[in-house]
Design a protein around this motif. Structure first.
Motif, PDB file in Angstrom:
ATOM      1  N   MET A   1      39.036  34.391  53.306  1.00  0.00           N
ATOM      2  CA  MET A   1      39.536  34.205  51.949  1.00  0.00           C
ATOM      3  C   MET A   1      40.483  35.336  51.551  1.00  0.00           C
ATOM      4  SD  MET A   1      37.294  33.646  48.510  1.00  0.00           S
ATOM      5  CE  MET A   1      36.302  32.441  49.393  1.00  0.00           C
ATOM      6  N   ASN A   2      40.213  36.552  52.071  1.00  0.00           N
ATOM      7  CA  ASN A   2      41.096  37.663  51.754  1.00  0.00           C
ATOM      8  C   ASN A   2      42.511  37.414  52.246  1.00  0.00           C
ATOM      9  OD1 ASN A   2      39.211  39.231  50.422  1.00  0.00           O
ATOM     10  ND2 ASN A   2      38.501  40.211  52.295  1.00  0.00           N
ATOM     11  N   ALA A   3      42.642  36.703  53.359  1.00  0.00           N
ATOM     12  CA  ALA A   3      43.969  36.412  53.892  1.00  0.00           C
ATOM     13  C   ALA A   3      44.764  35.547  52.937  1.00  0.00           C
ATOM     14  CB  ALA A   3      43.838  35.699  55.248  1.00  0.00           C
ATOM     15  N   PHE A   4      44.095  34.604  52.297  1.00  0.00           N
ATOM     16  CA  PHE A   4      44.787  33.727  51.364  1.00  0.00           C
ATOM     17  C   PHE A   4      45.174  34.465  50.093  1.00  0.00           C
ATOM     18  CE2 PHE A   4      42.177  30.457  53.668  1.00  0.00           C
ATOM     19  CZ  PHE A   4      43.256  29.880  54.313  1.00  0.00           C
ATOM     20  N   ARG A   5      44.509  35.590  49.817  1.00  0.00           N
ATOM     21  CA  ARG A   5      44.827  36.344  48.615  1.00  0.00           C
ATOM     22  C   ARG A   5      45.950  37.343  48.878  1.00  0.00           C
ATOM     23  NH1 ARG A   5      39.996  37.661  47.105  1.00  0.00           N
ATOM     24  NH2 ARG A   5      39.849  36.021  45.560  1.00  0.00           N
ATOM     25  N   ALA A   6      46.451  37.411  50.081  1.00  0.00           N
ATOM     26  CA  ALA A   6      47.448  38.424  50.434  1.00  0.00           C
ATOM     27  C   ALA A   6      48.674  38.356  49.535  1.00  0.00           C
ATOM     28  CB  ALA A   6      47.866  38.264  51.893  1.00  0.00           C
ATOM     29  N   VAL A   7      49.135  37.150  49.212  1.00  0.00           N
ATOM     30  CA  VAL A   7      50.327  37.015  48.373  1.00  0.00           C
ATOM     31  C   VAL A   7      50.104  37.613  47.002  1.00  0.00           C
ATOM     32  CG1 VAL A   7      49.706  34.728  47.494  1.00  0.00           C
ATOM     33  CG2 VAL A   7      52.096  35.405  47.535  1.00  0.00           C
ATOM     34  N   VAL A   8      48.852  37.565  46.519  1.00  0.00           N
ATOM     35  CA  VAL A   8      48.541  38.176  45.227  1.00  0.00           C
ATOM     36  C   VAL A   8      48.412  39.678  45.374  1.00  0.00           C
ATOM     37  CG1 VAL A   8      46.912  38.226  43.306  1.00  0.00           C
ATOM     38  CG2 VAL A   8      47.358  36.079  44.497  1.00  0.00           C
ATOM     39  N   SER A   9      47.687  40.108  46.389  1.00  0.00           N
ATOM     40  CA  SER A   9      47.433  41.529  46.580  1.00  0.00           C
ATOM     41  C   SER A   9      48.724  42.299  46.817  1.00  0.00           C
ATOM     42  CB  SER A   9      46.477  41.737  47.758  1.00  0.00           C
ATOM     43  OG  SER A   9      45.244  41.111  47.506  1.00  0.00           O
ATOM     44  N   ASP A  10      49.721  41.661  47.412  1.00  0.00           N
ATOM     45  CA  ASP A  10      50.982  42.330  47.669  1.00  0.00           C
ATOM     46  C   ASP A  10      51.801  42.520  46.403  1.00  0.00           C
ATOM     47  OD1 ASP A  10      50.457  42.564  50.304  1.00  0.00           O
ATOM     48  OD2 ASP A  10      51.632  40.835  50.936  1.00  0.00           O
ATOM     49  N   ARG A  83      43.258  30.967  40.526  1.00  0.00           N
ATOM     50  CA  ARG A  83      44.110  29.783  40.660  1.00  0.00           C
ATOM     51  C   ARG A  83      44.974  29.864  41.917  1.00  0.00           C
ATOM     52  NH1 ARG A  83      48.530  27.560  36.178  1.00  0.00           N
ATOM     53  NH2 ARG A  83      49.323  25.838  37.457  1.00  0.00           N
ATOM     54  N   THR A  84      45.569  31.041  42.161  1.00  0.00           N
ATOM     55  CA  THR A  84      46.464  31.187  43.309  1.00  0.00           C
ATOM     56  C   THR A  84      45.705  31.115  44.624  1.00  0.00           C
ATOM     57  OG1 THR A  84      48.008  32.524  42.007  1.00  0.00           O
ATOM     58  CG2 THR A  84      48.161  32.693  44.399  1.00  0.00           C
ATOM     59  N   THR A  85      44.564  31.794  44.697  1.00  0.00           N
ATOM     60  CA  THR A  85      43.795  31.789  45.938  1.00  0.00           C
ATOM     61  C   THR A  85      43.266  30.399  46.252  1.00  0.00           C
ATOM     62  OG1 THR A  85      43.140  34.091  45.536  1.00  0.00           O
ATOM     63  CG2 THR A  85      41.875  32.851  47.171  1.00  0.00           C
ATOM     64  N   ALA A  86      42.726  29.713  45.243  1.00  0.00           N
ATOM     65  CA  ALA A  86      42.240  28.350  45.462  1.00  0.00           C
ATOM     66  C   ALA A  86      43.384  27.437  45.886  1.00  0.00           C
ATOM     67  CB  ALA A  86      41.578  27.824  44.189  1.00  0.00           C
ATOM     68  N   GLY A  87      44.545  27.619  45.269  1.00  0.00           N
ATOM     69  CA  GLY A  87      45.708  26.815  45.639  1.00  0.00           C
ATOM     70  C   GLY A  87      46.159  27.093  47.055  1.00  0.00           C
ATOM     71  N   ASN A  88      46.151  28.360  47.459  1.00  0.00           N
ATOM     72  CA  ASN A  88      46.539  28.716  48.824  1.00  0.00           C
ATOM     73  C   ASN A  88      45.590  28.111  49.850  1.00  0.00           C
ATOM     74  OD1 ASN A  88      48.768  30.184  48.083  1.00  0.00           O
ATOM     75  ND2 ASN A  88      47.747  32.165  48.129  1.00  0.00           N
ATOM     76  N   TRP A 160      54.614  26.921  46.171  1.00  0.00           N
ATOM     77  CA  TRP A 160      53.287  27.245  46.692  1.00  0.00           C
ATOM     78  C   TRP A 160      53.012  28.749  46.646  1.00  0.00           C
ATOM     79  CZ3 TRP A 160      55.604  23.988  50.985  1.00  0.00           C
ATOM     80  CH2 TRP A 160      55.593  22.636  50.620  1.00  0.00           C
ATOM     81  N   GLY A 161      53.646  29.434  45.711  1.00  0.00           N
ATOM     82  CA  GLY A 161      53.436  30.864  45.542  1.00  0.00           C
ATOM     83  C   GLY A 161      52.428  31.137  44.445  1.00  0.00           C
ATOM     84  N   ILE A 162      52.524  32.320  43.820  1.00  0.00           N
ATOM     85  CA  ILE A 162      51.583  32.727  42.788  1.00  0.00           C
ATOM     86  C   ILE A 162      51.655  31.784  41.596  1.00  0.00           C
ATOM     87  CG2 ILE A 162      51.020  34.562  41.143  1.00  0.00           C
ATOM     88  CD1 ILE A 162      51.964  36.563  43.204  1.00  0.00           C
ATOM     89  N   ASN A 163      50.504  31.266  41.192  1.00  0.00           N
ATOM     90  CA  ASN A 163      50.380  30.386  40.032  1.00  0.00           C
ATOM     91  C   ASN A 163      51.157  29.075  40.156  1.00  0.00           C
ATOM     92  OD1 ASN A 163      48.516  31.368  38.158  1.00  0.00           O
ATOM     93  ND2 ASN A 163      49.977  32.772  37.225  1.00  0.00           N
ATOM     94  N   CYS A 164      51.537  28.689  41.358  1.00  0.00           N
ATOM     95  CA  CYS A 164      52.279  27.443  41.536  1.00  0.00           C
ATOM     96  C   CYS A 164      51.374  26.246  41.247  1.00  0.00           C
ATOM     97  CB  CYS A 164      52.830  27.334  42.952  1.00  0.00           C
ATOM     98  SG  CYS A 164      53.783  25.818  43.242  1.00  0.00           S
ATOM     99  N   GLY A 165      51.904  25.299  40.474  1.00  0.00           N
ATOM    100  CA  GLY A 165      51.143  24.105  40.133  1.00  0.00           C
ATOM    101  C   GLY A 165      51.331  22.967  41.114  1.00  0.00           C
ATOM    102  N   HIS A 166      52.056  23.195  42.207  1.00  0.00           N
ATOM    103  CA  HIS A 166      52.343  22.121  43.162  1.00  0.00           C
ATOM    104  C   HIS A 166      51.423  22.179  44.383  1.00  0.00           C
ATOM    105  CE1 HIS A 166      56.110  22.443  40.821  1.00  0.00           C
ATOM    106  NE2 HIS A 166      56.134  21.138  40.976  1.00  0.00           N
ATOM    107  N   THR A 167      50.230  22.746  44.190  1.00  0.00           N
ATOM    108  CA  THR A 167      49.270  22.813  45.283  1.00  0.00           C
ATOM    109  C   THR A 167      48.163  21.787  45.080  1.00  0.00           C
ATOM    110  OG1 THR A 167      48.057  24.524  44.063  1.00  0.00           O
ATOM    111  CG2 THR A 167      49.665  25.269  45.676  1.00  0.00           C
ATOM    112  N   PRO A 168      47.690  21.165  46.169  1.00  0.00           N
ATOM    113  CA  PRO A 168      48.272  21.251  47.509  1.00  0.00           C
ATOM    114  C   PRO A 168      49.419  20.263  47.658  1.00  0.00           C
ATOM    115  CG  PRO A 168      46.347  19.847  47.572  1.00  0.00           C
ATOM    116  CD  PRO A 168      46.457  20.342  46.152  1.00  0.00           C
ATOM    117  N   PRO A 169      50.267  20.446  48.671  1.00  0.00           N
ATOM    118  CA  PRO A 169      51.314  19.457  48.935  1.00  0.00           C
ATOM    119  C   PRO A 169      50.697  18.178  49.492  1.00  0.00           C
ATOM    120  CG  PRO A 169      51.242  21.077  50.680  1.00  0.00           C
ATOM    121  CD  PRO A 169      50.282  21.553  49.629  1.00  0.00           C
TER     122      PRO A 169
END
Length: 257
Positions: A1-10, A83-88, A160-169
């Protein structure tokens, strides 16, 4: 799960003045725990949000700051992170299943409003392997393929980035799938997006005013001015909702902890 949060953590880091290493670790554990409950369906996002904020307050976590120096309240940060992690997770699950079946095509869901870097790609067929050309859909119509490198995928505020509402494709199987819906015009989308940003601003003002009132109350000080500010911003929100016809999100106006 930490891997999916990378875009946020960065993009967002803990405010060093407010947190210690132990607090940072506690915050990460809280986010992992509550986000996991959302992903597995144990909790709704709002339930997890409330618990996470309360647990962070108990650990002395009171705020965050991004690399641009912008302050984040716990409500805003936790909501964005969950929201972002669940979407990722959902997006990567679609990509993985597509890969299992030798398919690289997805199409972008269509929303009533989309942020600038996502809007051009609504309803588009995307190749995650960067191929071009056309394929046939369920009705035998030709659909053009857009290579993913041409999109905003990979940018924090992009597809499909932070807070994107188009998840999942949506997976697209040639000959079996069909892209449904019509994106709003560029003008209409811009107007709706501007309204959404105005609503987010009003929600922040209400939260900040409530937090000011709560802080004064906890200190045993007079809250009359702060309470009046809360009522004024709430009146502004009601007027805005009546004027635009948008849906009021009261959960976004609440504070926790």
């Amino acid at each position: 799960m930490n891997a999916f949060r990378a875009v946020v953590s960065d993009t967002v880091q803990w405010e060093q003045q407010l947190t210690t290493r132990a607090q940072t670790q506690a915050a990460q554990e809280i986010l992992n725990s509550e986000t996991g409950k959302v992903i597995t369906g144990v909790s709704s996002r709002q339930e997890a949000l409330k618990r996470a904020i309360t647990r962070m307050a108990d650990n002395g976590l009171t705020g965050f700051v991004d690399r641009g120096g912008h302050n984040w309240t716990p409500e805003a940060y936790v909501n964005m992170d969950i929201r972002t992690t669940a979407g990722n997770v959902a997006t990567q699950a679609v990509f993985a299943r597509n890969e299992d079946y030798g398919n690289d095509l997805v199409w972008v869901p269509i929303k009533a409003e989309a942020r600038p870097l996502c809007a051009p790609w609504q309803g588009k067929l995307i190749s995650m392997n960067n191929r071009t050309g056309t394929v046939r859909d369920l009705d035998g119509d030709s659909v053009e393929i857009t290579p993913v490198y041409l999109t905003s995928y990979g940018e924090p505020a992009g597809l499909w980035g932070i807070n994107c509402g188009h998840t999942p494709p949506n997976p697209f199987i040639p000959g079996l799938s069909k892209i449904r819906g019509t994106p709003p015009s560029e003008k209409v989308n811009e107007e709706r997006y501007a309204e959404s940003q105005q609503q987010r601003t009003l929600e922040r003002k209400i939260r900040y005013a409530k937090r000011e009132a709560a802080t004064l109350k906890a200190a045993g000080l007079d809250t009359a001015d702060a309470d009046a500010k809360v009522k004024r911003y709430q009146a502004d929100m009601r007027a805005f909702i009546n004027e635009t016809g948008r849906t009021r999100r009261r959960d976004r106006e609440q504070i926790g902890g």
